[in-house]
Design a protein around this motif. Structure first.
Motif, PDB file in Angstrom:
ATOM      1  N   GLU A 176       6.749  21.219  23.209  1.00 12.26           N
ATOM      2  CA  GLU A 176       5.656  20.588  22.466  1.00 12.26           C
ATOM      3  C   GLU A 176       4.501  20.232  23.382  1.00 12.26           C
ATOM      4  O   GLU A 176       3.327  20.394  23.009  1.00 12.26           O
ATOM      5  CB  GLU A 176       6.176  19.352  21.735  1.00 12.26           C
ATOM      6  CG  GLU A 176       7.058  19.677  20.533  1.00 12.26           C
ATOM      7  CD  GLU A 176       7.726  18.459  19.935  1.00 12.26           C
ATOM      8  OE1 GLU A 176       8.124  18.514  18.753  1.00 12.26           O
ATOM      9  OE2 GLU A 176       7.868  17.427  20.648  1.00 12.26           O
ATOM     10  N   TRP A 177       4.824  19.737  24.585  1.00 12.66           N
ATOM     11  CA  TRP A 177       3.771  19.435  25.541  1.00 12.66           C
ATOM     12  C   TRP A 177       3.020  20.705  25.932  1.00 12.66           C
ATOM     13  O   TRP A 177       1.784  20.699  26.001  1.00 12.66           O
ATOM     14  CB  TRP A 177       4.324  18.725  26.772  1.00 12.66           C
ATOM     15  CG  TRP A 177       3.452  18.862  27.995  1.00 12.66           C
ATOM     16  CD1 TRP A 177       3.794  19.392  29.203  1.00 12.66           C
ATOM     17  CD2 TRP A 177       2.076  18.481  28.127  1.00 12.66           C
ATOM     18  NE1 TRP A 177       2.730  19.381  30.074  1.00 12.66           N
ATOM     19  CE2 TRP A 177       1.661  18.817  29.436  1.00 12.66           C
ATOM     20  CE3 TRP A 177       1.155  17.891  27.267  1.00 12.66           C
ATOM     21  CZ2 TRP A 177       0.371  18.590  29.907  1.00 12.66           C
ATOM     22  CZ3 TRP A 177      -0.151  17.658  27.741  1.00 12.66           C
ATOM     23  CH2 TRP A 177      -0.520  18.002  29.044  1.00 12.66           C
ATOM     24  N   GLN A 178       3.724  21.787  26.189  1.00 11.83           N
ATOM     25  CA  GLN A 178       3.052  23.023  26.576  1.00 11.83           C
ATOM     26  C   GLN A 178       2.145  23.528  25.460  1.00 11.83           C
ATOM     27  O   GLN A 178       1.056  24.054  25.720  1.00 11.83           O
ATOM     28  CB  GLN A 178       4.081  24.091  26.962  1.00 11.83           C
ATOM     29  CG  GLN A 178       4.831  23.793  28.260  1.00 11.83           C
ATOM     30  CD  GLN A 178       3.920  23.626  29.470  1.00 11.83           C
ATOM     31  OE1 GLN A 178       2.864  24.267  29.560  1.00 11.83           O
ATOM     32  NE2 GLN A 178       4.298  22.747  30.391  1.00 11.83           N
ATOM     33  N   ASP A 179       2.582  23.358  24.218  1.00 12.73           N
ATOM     34  CA  ASP A 179       1.726  23.751  23.091  1.00 12.73           C
ATOM     35  C   ASP A 179       0.462  22.893  23.048  1.00 12.73           C
ATOM     36  O   ASP A 179      -0.647  23.407  22.822  1.00 12.73           O
ATOM     37  CB  ASP A 179       2.488  23.605  21.769  1.00 12.73           C
ATOM     38  CG  ASP A 179       3.572  24.660  21.595  1.00 12.73           C
ATOM     39  OD1 ASP A 179       3.547  25.664  22.336  1.00 12.73           O
ATOM     40  OD2 ASP A 179       4.446  24.462  20.724  1.00 12.73           O
ATOM     41  N   LEU A 180       0.610  21.592  23.256  1.00 12.06           N
ATOM     42  CA  LEU A 180      -0.563  20.719  23.289  1.00 12.06           C
ATOM     43  C   LEU A 180      -1.444  21.042  24.483  1.00 12.06           C
ATOM     44  O   LEU A 180      -2.683  21.080  24.366  1.00 12.06           O
ATOM     45  CB  LEU A 180      -0.122  19.253  23.339  1.00 12.06           C
ATOM     46  CG  LEU A 180      -1.241  18.207  23.429  1.00 12.06           C
ATOM     47  CD1 LEU A 180      -2.179  18.301  22.242  1.00 12.06           C
ATOM     48  CD2 LEU A 180      -0.662  16.803  23.552  1.00 12.06           C
ATOM     49  N   ARG A 181      -0.820  21.275  25.612  1.00 17.39           N
ATOM     50  CA  ARG A 181      -1.571  21.611  26.829  1.00 17.39           C
ATOM     51  C   ARG A 181      -2.471  22.824  26.605  1.00 17.39           C
ATOM     52  O   ARG A 181      -3.609  22.865  27.089  1.00 17.39           O
ATOM     53  CB  ARG A 181      -0.608  21.872  27.985  1.00 17.39           C
ATOM     54  CG  ARG A 181      -1.266  22.015  29.346  1.00 17.39           C
ATOM     55  CD  ARG A 181      -0.245  22.328  30.434  1.00 17.39           C
ATOM     56  NE  ARG A 181      -0.834  22.261  31.755  1.00 17.39           N
ATOM     57  CZ  ARG A 181      -1.590  23.221  32.289  1.00 17.39           C
ATOM     58  NH1 ARG A 181      -1.828  24.327  31.595  1.00 17.39           N
ATOM     59  NH2 ARG A 181      -2.108  23.070  33.490  1.00 17.39           N
TER      60      ARG A 181
END
Length: 344
Positions: free
Chosen positions: A165-170
């Motif tokens: 999820e963090w990588q998607d937001l990043r």
């Protein structure tokens, strides 16, 4: 909800390295960021271990040199020369809530491919001819962009996001359509119909404000009734409003004032609050806000991590429970910036 008279101070230093021994401290920072975003939307970010205070001080010195120039010299980089967004705004040219703001400033945006000044936001940055100005400000841009990614990662952990999820937001902020301003404030006249900068919410992700020493200038709105028994410092009065109250966010050495923008409000479906703030500046000084924004093409929608929290009933933050509508950040920004300046 209980509120203190002073915004929380959060030291970002544990997030400046990947040292495994910092894991517990990093978790604590992320939890503090989460709490600050739910309860205030504003906090002090201690960056004393990240940036030498001499750097932004040098930027204010350069700003002073520019704003002290004759008006005709400053007008050489006027907004009208470019896309009506990048460049110098004369005193009272910036407008908030339909009223002229008592400040002047220079606006810079992320450089774009194939600039075209006939397209809104798609022009070229205009830099003052003051020696060293462009080089020093561009260096600060790079430092604040890096700080933005660090803070976003820490916030993602605080929100309980998975690594995926963090990588998607990043991927939505890794080419930030950043904005930087340098703002000159003359003393606000008692008879001015407006403010140094009127009440508003910021548009994007994170604002990092390097503020001048003037106290009682930046004011943050806290919704709801003033908590019973709230103790105030002499230098931190509360001004009551019919829907809440205002507190001063006075400068803290080694810190930037940080607040979240409306994109975090959408990402968290109202769990995090983008908070109204205004400036009532009685001094003669300079402030440098840096706005770490999503990518221009970012599709901003409520995040699963925030929806999980809201579904659990553990924390509803400042939201109303109404689902936030997704937006494309560039479209949102274009609609906002078009109303920012008084037209000739």
């Amino acid at each position: 909800m209980s509120k203190a008279a002073r915004l929380p101070i959060i030291d970002i230093s544990p997030w400046l390295s990947d040292d495994p021994s910092n894991a517990e401290a990093r978790t604590a920072v992320s939890a503090a960021l989460h709490s600050a975003c739910v309860n205030y939307g504003f906090f002090y970010l201690d960056i004393s271990s990240y940036a030498d205070p001499a750097e932004p001080e040098e930027l204010t010195t350069l700003a002073r040199k520019f704003f002290d120039l004759p008006q005709e010299e400053k007008e050489k980089i006027a907004l009208r020369n470019e896309d009506n967004a990048r460049g110098y705004a004369r005193l009272k040219e910036n407008v908030t809530n339909g009223k002229a703001d008592n400040h002047e400033g220079i606006d810079f945006y992320k450089p774009v491919d194939n600039p075209d000044k006939t397209k809104p936001l798609w022009g070229t940055n205009q830099w003052p001819s003051v020696p060293g100005f462009k080089e020093k400000y561009e260096a600060w841009v790079e430092k604040m962009k890096a700080l933005g990614m660090i803070t976003m990662h820490a916030m993602a952990v605080g929100l309980g996001m998975t690594e995926k999820e963090w990588q998607d937001l990043r991927s939505q902020v890794d080419d930030s359509f950043w904005v930087m301003r340098t703002i000159g404030y003359p003393p606000l006249p008692n008879n001015h119909d407006g403010f140094s900068c009127g009440a508003h919410k910021d548009y994007g992700c994170l604002t990092f404000l390097y503020t001048d020493p003037t106290k009682k200038a930046l004011q943050v709105f806290m919704a709801g009734a003033k908590p019973e028994g709230l103790q105030l410092d002499e230098d931190l009065p509360v001004e009551q409003d019919k829907d809440g109250f205002w507190i001063n966010a006075d400068p803290v050495p080694g810190c930037v004032v940080c607040n979240i923008g409306e994109m975090w409000d959408i990402w968290t479906n109202g769990l995090y609050r983008a908070t109204l703030h205004r400036v009532v500046h009685r001094g003669t000084n300079y402030r440098i806000p840096f706005f770490f924004e999503p990518n221009f093409t970012a599709h901003v929608r409520p995040l699963d991590a925030a929806l999980r929290i809201q579904k659990s009933g553990k924390d509803h933050g400042g939201g109303t429970g109404t689902d936030k509508k997704p937006v494309v950040y560039g479209d949102f920004l274009l609609a906002k910036v078009g109303n920012n300046f008084d037209k000739y």
